[in-house]
Design a protein around this motif. Structure first.
Motif: not given
Length: 224
Positions: A188-204
């Motif tokens: 999901s591109r809309e959550i790239y570079n966001h933080s979830i539970n303290g972990l950053k979200v990256f692209s495949p």
């Protein structure tokens, strides 16, 4: 780190003894600091007042022990422990001021030695702030040092999928002693570079780069 690990292996009674010694220093220091604030200069007691001030731990520590103050583990010092500590410290401050007042008024030095009312108030307030502050600081230090030690001993892993299953998995892995989650991978591109539970979200697309950079040993799948 080595010293910290040795400290953690100490018996609980020995750790409690260390806390009692720290609290004793704080209790005496709180009274002297109260006089400093009240008088505006460094005050050193003489005669009867010396024993009133330096005997404060003999009044406080039994109260703290009876209240269960030392049964709480520092790194798990929460709201309930905070409430117990607050009540015990306030009760000690009242008992100490009463005993000190009765002792000094009955002594031959009553005419020259006294405890200002502001010192009684300041002593309770400063004792409360310092003793609880030491616990909170200790909890913060212990938690951070434990996390650093665990992260050095655990395997770095990545979670593929930042949905509800991925969030649950990151929480479970974060509490384990084997794995250290470092990032999410999601489509999901809309959550790239966001933080979830303290972990950053990256692209495949960043997968291989992150594996090399973060020294990822395993990738956990948390996708439908």
């Amino acid at each position: 780190m080595i010293f910290f690990k040795k400290f953690l292996t100490l018996s609980r009674p020995f750790k409690q003894l260390i806390l009692i010694l720290i609290d004793s220093v704080i209790l005496i220091g709180s009274i002297l600091l109260s006089y400093l604030i009240r008088l505006g200069y460094i005050f050193w007691p003489n005669d009867q007042l010396f024993w009133v001030i330096f005997g404060a731990p003999l009044i406080a520590i039994p109260i703290f022990i009876q209240s269960g103050f030392y049964k709480n583990i520092t790194r798990f010092f929460g709201f309930h422990a905070l409430w117990i500590a607050g009540k015990a410290i306030i009760f000690y401050a009242l008992i100490w001021s009463t005993i000190a007042f009765l002792y000094l008024t009955s002594s031959e030095f009553a005419a020259v030695q006294t405890i200002p009312r502001s010192v009684i108030f300041l002593n309770g307030l400063i004792s409360l702030v310092l003793i609880i502050g030491v616990r909170l600081l200790g909890r913060w230090l212990l938690t951070n040092l434990l996390n650093k030690i665990n992260s050095l001993e655990r395997v770095n892993v990545m979670i593929y999928g930042a949905g509800s299953a991925g969030r649950q998995l990151s929480t479970a892995l974060g509490q384990s002693r084997e794995y250290n989650p470092v990032a999410f991978i999601d489509d999901s591109r809309e959550i790239y570079n966001h933080s979830i539970n303290g972990l950053k979200v990256f692209s495949p697309d960043n997968l291989m780069n992150l594996i090399d950079k973060q020294e990822i040993k395993e990738v956990f799948l948390a996708i439908p």
